[in-house]
Write a protein that holds these residues in place. Structure first.
Motif, PDB file in Angstrom:
ATOM      1  N   ALA A 149       0.830  -1.208   0.000  1.00 42.86           N
ATOM      2  CA  ALA A 149       0.000   0.000   0.000  1.00 42.86           C
ATOM      3  C   ALA A 149       0.860   1.252   0.000  1.00 42.86           C
ATOM      4  O   ALA A 149       0.386   2.333   0.335  1.00 42.86           O
ATOM      5  CB  ALA A 149      -0.923  -0.004   1.221  1.00 42.86           C
ATOM      6  N   GLY A 150       2.141   1.107  -0.415  1.00 39.36           N
ATOM      7  CA  GLY A 150       3.050   2.244  -0.451  1.00 39.36           C
ATOM      8  C   GLY A 150       3.121   2.885  -1.821  1.00 39.36           C
ATOM      9  O   GLY A 150       2.162   2.853  -2.600  1.00 39.36           O
ATOM     10  N   ALA A 151       4.299   3.456  -2.135  1.00 37.29           N
ATOM     11  CA  ALA A 151       4.476   4.206  -3.386  1.00 37.29           C
ATOM     12  C   ALA A 151       4.314   3.309  -4.609  1.00 37.29           C
ATOM     13  O   ALA A 151       3.717   3.709  -5.610  1.00 37.29           O
ATOM     14  CB  ALA A 151       5.847   4.874  -3.380  1.00 37.29           C
ATOM     15  N   ARG A 152       4.844   2.084  -4.537  1.00 36.75           N
ATOM     16  CA  ARG A 152       4.719   1.184  -5.689  1.00 36.75           C
ATOM     17  C   ARG A 152       3.260   0.805  -5.939  1.00 36.75           C
ATOM     18  O   ARG A 152       2.811   0.752  -7.088  1.00 36.75           O
ATOM     19  CB  ARG A 152       5.561  -0.072  -5.469  1.00 36.75           C
ATOM     20  CG  ARG A 152       7.060   0.186  -5.476  1.00 36.75           C
ATOM     21  CD  ARG A 152       7.837  -1.108  -5.379  1.00 36.75           C
ATOM     22  NE  ARG A 152       9.271  -0.854  -5.416  1.00 36.75           N
ATOM     23  CZ  ARG A 152      10.201  -1.798  -5.398  1.00 36.75           C
ATOM     24  NH1 ARG A 152       9.830  -3.084  -5.353  1.00 36.75           N
ATOM     25  NH2 ARG A 152      11.478  -1.485  -5.437  1.00 36.75           N
ATOM     26  N   ALA A 153       2.546   0.538  -4.878  1.00 40.28           N
ATOM     27  CA  ALA A 153       1.126   0.199  -5.030  1.00 40.28           C
ATOM     28  C   ALA A 153       0.348   1.370  -5.622  1.00 40.28           C
ATOM     29  O   ALA A 153      -0.545   1.180  -6.459  1.00 40.28           O
ATOM     30  CB  ALA A 153       0.543  -0.198  -3.678  1.00 40.28           C
ATOM     31  N   ALA A 154       0.688   2.584  -5.204  1.00 41.55           N
ATOM     32  CA  ALA A 154       0.020   3.765  -5.748  1.00 41.55           C
ATOM     33  C   ALA A 154       0.325   3.916  -7.240  1.00 41.55           C
ATOM     34  O   ALA A 154      -0.540   4.341  -8.019  1.00 41.55           O
ATOM     35  CB  ALA A 154       0.468   5.012  -4.991  1.00 41.55           C
ATOM     36  N   ARG A 155       1.533   3.562  -7.664  1.00 42.66           N
ATOM     37  CA  ARG A 155       1.879   3.624  -9.086  1.00 42.66           C
ATOM     38  C   ARG A 155       1.035   2.634  -9.895  1.00 42.66           C
ATOM     39  O   ARG A 155       0.591   2.944 -11.009  1.00 42.66           O
ATOM     40  CB  ARG A 155       3.360   3.326  -9.275  1.00 42.66           C
ATOM     41  CG  ARG A 155       4.284   4.464  -8.838  1.00 42.66           C
ATOM     42  CD  ARG A 155       5.736   4.082  -8.993  1.00 42.66           C
ATOM     43  NE  ARG A 155       6.059   3.804 -10.385  1.00 42.66           N
ATOM     44  CZ  ARG A 155       7.179   3.219 -10.777  1.00 42.66           C
ATOM     45  NH1 ARG A 155       8.069   2.831  -9.880  1.00 42.66           N
ATOM     46  NH2 ARG A 155       7.414   3.011 -12.067  1.00 42.66           N
ATOM     47  N   ALA A 170      -8.282  -5.084  -8.134  1.00 43.46           N
ATOM     48  CA  ALA A 170      -9.448  -5.584  -7.393  1.00 43.46           C
ATOM     49  C   ALA A 170      -9.337  -5.290  -5.902  1.00 43.46           C
ATOM     50  O   ALA A 170     -10.351  -5.254  -5.194  1.00 43.46           O
ATOM     51  CB  ALA A 170      -9.600  -7.087  -7.615  1.00 43.46           C
ATOM     52  N   GLY A 171      -8.106  -5.094  -5.407  1.00 40.64           N
ATOM     53  CA  GLY A 171      -7.920  -4.809  -3.993  1.00 40.64           C
ATOM     54  C   GLY A 171      -6.460  -4.620  -3.647  1.00 40.64           C
ATOM     55  O   GLY A 171      -5.569  -5.124  -4.333  1.00 40.64           O
ATOM     56  N   HIS A 172      -6.211  -3.857  -2.589  1.00 39.17           N
ATOM     57  CA  HIS A 172      -4.868  -3.650  -2.047  1.00 39.17           C
ATOM     58  C   HIS A 172      -4.802  -4.267  -0.659  1.00 39.17           C
ATOM     59  O   HIS A 172      -5.743  -4.146   0.135  1.00 39.17           O
ATOM     60  CB  HIS A 172      -4.542  -2.159  -1.941  1.00 39.17           C
ATOM     61  CG  HIS A 172      -4.283  -1.498  -3.254  1.00 39.17           C
ATOM     62  ND1 HIS A 172      -3.038  -1.434  -3.825  1.00 39.17           N
ATOM     63  CD2 HIS A 172      -5.129  -0.856  -4.103  1.00 39.17           C
ATOM     64  CE1 HIS A 172      -3.121  -0.774  -4.981  1.00 39.17           C
ATOM     65  NE2 HIS A 172      -4.377  -0.421  -5.166  1.00 39.17           N
ATOM     66  N   VAL A 173      -3.670  -4.901  -0.372  1.00 39.60           N
ATOM     67  CA  VAL A 173      -3.445  -5.456   0.964  1.00 39.60           C
ATOM     68  C   VAL A 173      -2.213  -4.785   1.552  1.00 39.60           C
ATOM     69  O   VAL A 173      -1.107  -4.911   1.008  1.00 39.60           O
ATOM     70  CB  VAL A 173      -3.244  -6.984   0.915  1.00 39.60           C
ATOM     71  CG1 VAL A 173      -2.986  -7.522   2.317  1.00 39.60           C
ATOM     72  CG2 VAL A 173      -4.459  -7.660   0.294  1.00 39.60           C
ATOM     73  N   ALA A 174      -2.397  -4.017   2.628  1.00 37.58           N
ATOM     74  CA  ALA A 174      -1.273  -3.358   3.289  1.00 37.58           C
ATOM     75  C   ALA A 174      -0.436  -4.401   4.021  1.00 37.58           C
ATOM     76  O   ALA A 174      -0.964  -5.200   4.793  1.00 37.58           O
ATOM     77  CB  ALA A 174      -1.779  -2.304   4.266  1.00 37.58           C
ATOM     78  N   GLU A 181       0.054   4.870   1.241  1.00 41.20           N
ATOM     79  CA  GLU A 181      -0.349   5.828   0.203  1.00 41.20           C
ATOM     80  C   GLU A 181      -1.664   5.426  -0.462  1.00 41.20           C
ATOM     81  O   GLU A 181      -2.251   6.230  -1.184  1.00 41.20           O
ATOM     82  CB  GLU A 181       0.760   5.959  -0.848  1.00 41.20           C
ATOM     83  CG  GLU A 181       2.032   6.583  -0.306  1.00 41.20           C
ATOM     84  CD  GLU A 181       2.963   7.052  -1.405  1.00 41.20           C
ATOM     85  OE1 GLU A 181       2.490   7.235  -2.559  1.00 41.20           O
ATOM     86  OE2 GLU A 181       4.159   7.239  -1.121  1.00 41.20           O
ATOM     87  N   VAL A 182      -2.092   4.182  -0.258  1.00 40.41           N
ATOM     88  CA  VAL A 182      -3.369   3.725  -0.808  1.00 40.41           C
ATOM     89  C   VAL A 182      -4.335   3.555   0.368  1.00 40.41           C
ATOM     90  O   VAL A 182      -4.276   2.557   1.105  1.00 40.41           O
ATOM     91  CB  VAL A 182      -3.215   2.395  -1.578  1.00 40.41           C
ATOM     92  CG1 VAL A 182      -4.545   1.964  -2.175  1.00 40.41           C
ATOM     93  CG2 VAL A 182      -2.165   2.534  -2.685  1.00 40.41           C
ATOM     94  N   SER A 185      -6.708   0.418   1.178  1.00 38.75           N
ATOM     95  CA  SER A 185      -6.095  -0.903   1.370  1.00 38.75           C
ATOM     96  C   SER A 185      -6.588  -1.559   2.655  1.00 38.75           C
ATOM     97  O   SER A 185      -6.966  -0.886   3.623  1.00 38.75           O
ATOM     98  CB  SER A 185      -4.578  -0.775   1.408  1.00 38.75           C
ATOM     99  OG  SER A 185      -4.171   0.083   2.464  1.00 38.75           O
ATOM    100  N   VAL A 186      -6.565  -2.899   2.638  1.00 32.24           N
ATOM    101  CA  VAL A 186      -6.984  -3.684   3.803  1.00 32.24           C
ATOM    102  C   VAL A 186      -5.732  -4.208   4.510  1.00 32.24           C
ATOM    103  O   VAL A 186      -4.859  -4.803   3.863  1.00 32.24           O
ATOM    104  CB  VAL A 186      -7.867  -4.876   3.373  1.00 32.24           C
ATOM    105  CG1 VAL A 186      -8.289  -5.694   4.591  1.00 32.24           C
ATOM    106  CG2 VAL A 186      -9.079  -4.375   2.597  1.00 32.24           C
ATOM    107  N   PRO A 187      -5.574  -3.986   5.804  1.00 29.29           N
ATOM    108  CA  PRO A 187      -4.383  -4.501   6.508  1.00 29.29           C
ATOM    109  C   PRO A 187      -4.319  -6.022   6.437  1.00 29.29           C
ATOM    110  O   PRO A 187      -5.353  -6.698   6.511  1.00 29.29           O
ATOM    111  CB  PRO A 187      -4.591  -4.017   7.947  1.00 29.29           C
ATOM    112  CG  PRO A 187      -5.578  -2.904   7.855  1.00 29.29           C
ATOM    113  CD  PRO A 187      -6.457  -3.217   6.691  1.00 29.29           C
ATOM    114  N   ARG A 188      -3.101  -6.535   6.301  1.00 23.83           N
ATOM    115  CA  ARG A 188      -2.928  -7.994   6.223  1.00 23.83           C
ATOM    116  C   ARG A 188      -3.470  -8.663   7.469  1.00 23.83           C
ATOM    117  O   ARG A 188      -4.057  -9.770   7.391  1.00 23.83           O
ATOM    118  CB  ARG A 188      -1.432  -8.330   6.037  1.00 23.83           C
ATOM    119  CG  ARG A 188      -1.110  -9.832   6.108  1.00 23.83           C
ATOM    120  CD  ARG A 188      -1.773 -10.574   4.959  1.00 23.83           C
ATOM    121  NE  ARG A 188      -1.628 -12.015   5.059  1.00 23.83           N
ATOM    122  CZ  ARG A 188      -2.462 -12.825   5.681  1.00 23.83           C
ATOM    123  NH1 ARG A 188      -3.548 -12.326   6.295  1.00 23.83           N
ATOM    124  NH2 ARG A 188      -2.271 -14.124   5.695  1.00 23.83           N
ATOM    125  N   GLY A 189      -3.332  -8.028   8.626  1.00 21.40           N
ATOM    126  CA  GLY A 189      -3.800  -8.624   9.875  1.00 21.40           C
ATOM    127  C   GLY A 189      -5.302  -8.791   9.940  1.00 21.40           C
ATOM    128  O   GLY A 189      -5.810  -9.608  10.721  1.00 21.40           O
TER     129      GLY A 189
END
Length: 462
Positions: A149-155, A170-174, A181-182, A185-189
């Motif tokens: 969910a950081g800079a790469r995910a935002a790119r 479809a989804g981001h997992v922090a 930055e996203v 995103s849903v935390p992995r925990g």
């Protein structure tokens, strides 16, 4: 994406190209039937005129590729598509007129060709009006889950939002990044089973986009995702596939070493490339000689100085060589031989020079360098030694582009405007590395065809 001879082609483009081929064949057949009905002629079975149908469809489809009909920006714009289709069909019909003159056995009647052309344009535009809406939706786009969910995910999120993108996030997992930055995103925990979560979202691919991989790779999660049949990609490989370039911000030496590619030196492909270069350079030098001489006279009449000039460039394995070009700048463009970047609307460029740069006539004398083997038709553009020294200090992996013979046109030239700064050179280097890594005769052919698009619609010619 489907990999065709090591080059990635979006599924939507291949589907549309197949539909276009069928439509072109049907248009040729309908044009034939319409003319036969007009003159009350008996119609034989369709297989008796397959050569004629193919002789109509194949050149037109090649012309469509050449003018950029399958570009991402064109696929989602009916207006752009219509304009380029008209140009492609016009060029194709001109070529067909010559072809049918040389080979009368496969010819259409002129009236049949006219009818087929009208039907083809209408059918192709109609398909794009329908297909554009489908392309903008998620039906033809792959669903991707991003781990990070950081800079790469935002790119990746920004890349998915571009017109003609072949995937949707479809989804981001922090994954525990210190900076998020996203926001959606849903935390992995908060996810009990990541593999089940990916399947629930209907994803066909997971992209690993965490910022720091040392001692933080979620190997257990990735293994479980992989065993469910979902494809797993690292960030650099995903960017390479989706954008046609090597991302210098994320790539590292080990990725370049262990990934596949960099086989441009194989004997068979090298022999084929050299044979092509010799044949076409000889042909072009003969055919373009009157144009080169006329341009040289115009240059002499407009400004003082020689019509041609030699310039030192860096070639294969960092070996220097001299290229021959038609002069497009004033004689005093560079004081004391000091290299200066060309700028937009550069005042040093003459009126004749501005025109010949836009249509690439100034590059024609370089066919002599191709014939001698110092250059190829396709490859990274050779730079001047002064610029190379600066760029090798500033840009990682810049020296690797000299492992491929330089070219008159290249993957960077058809994908990025003229480079006139360190940042421009960085962007072009990403395309040059992609070409060096994924070289094949198919990619060379694609570049040569699409060079016509750059000539017809110049972008950044300086």
């Amino acid at each position: 994406m489907i990999r065709v001879f090591k080059h990635y082609v979006p599924n939507a483009v291949l589907l549309l190209a197949a539909i276009d081929l069928i439509l072109l064949l049907l248009s040729a057949e309908l044009g034939w039937l319409l003319r036969a009905w007009q003159i009350d002629m008996g119609v034989e079975p369709v297989w008796t005129r397959i050569p004629q149908l193919l002789s109509f469809a194949a050149p037109l489809q090649i012309a469509m590729v050449a003018v950029g009909v399958y570009g991402a920006d064109v696929l989602v714009s009916v207006r752009q598509a219509t304009m380029r289709l008209m140009v492609a069909v016009s060029l194709g019909v001109i070529f067909l007129s010559v072809l049918f003159f040389l080979f009368p056995a496969i010819t259409f009647w002129r009236s049949t060709l006219f009818f087929a052309m009208l039907i083809a344009v209408a059918a192709l535009v109609l398909v794009r009006a329908v297909f554009g809406r489908m392309l903008g939706s998620e039906r033809l786009r792959r669903r991707v889950v991003v781990l990070g969910a950081g800079a790469r995910a935002a790119r990746l999120q920004a890349l998915a939002a571009l017109p003609g993108a072949s995937f949707v996030v479809a989804g981001h997992v922090a994954m525990g990044e210190p900076t998020i930055e996203v926001r959606q995103s849903v935390p992995r925990g908060a996810i009990d089973n990541l593999a089940d979560h990916v399947v629930f979202l209907g994803a066909t691919e997971v992209v690993l986009a965490i910022e720091e991989r040392r001692n933080s790779l979620p190997l257990k999660d990735l293994l479980r995702v992989k065993t469910t049949g979902v494809h797993v990609s690292d960030f650099s490989s995903f960017i390479e596939r989706e954008t046609g370039r090597i991302d210098l911000k994320s790539v590292n030496p080990s990725w370049l070493i262990f990934s596949d590619g960099f086989s441009s030196g194989r004997m068979l492909s090298s022999a084929f490339k050299r044979a092509f270069d010799i044949t076409i350079s000889l042909l072009l030098l003969v055919l373009a000689l009157p144009l080169i001489l006329c341009t040289a006279v115009a240059i002499k009449l407009e400004s003082k100085g020689p019509a041609f000039y030699r310039q030192r460039r860096v070639g294969l394995f960092n070996e220097p060589f001299d290229i021959l070009k038609l002069r497009s700048m004033r004689q005093d463009a560079e004081v004391a031989g000091k290299a200066v970047w060309a700028a937009e609307d550069d005042p040093r460029i003459t009126r004749i020079g501005r025109f010949i740069r836009k249509v690439r006539i100034d590059e024609l004398p370089q066919c002599w360098s191709v014939l001698k083997g110092e250059m190829s038709f396709v490859g990274p553009r050779p730079e001047r030694p002064q610029f190379v020294d600066d760029l090798e200090r500033e840009l990682p992996f810049y020296a690797e582009r000299h492992m491929v013979k330089p070219g008159i046109t290249g993957w960077a030239q058809i994908n990025y405007p003229y480079g006139a700064s360190i940042e421009d050179s960085r962007n072009k280097l990403e395309y040059d590395l992609y070409y060096a890594k994924n070289y094949s005769p198919f990619l060379d052919l694609l570049i040569l065809l699409q060079t016509l698009r750059v000539v017809l619609w110049p972008t950044g010619a300086r």
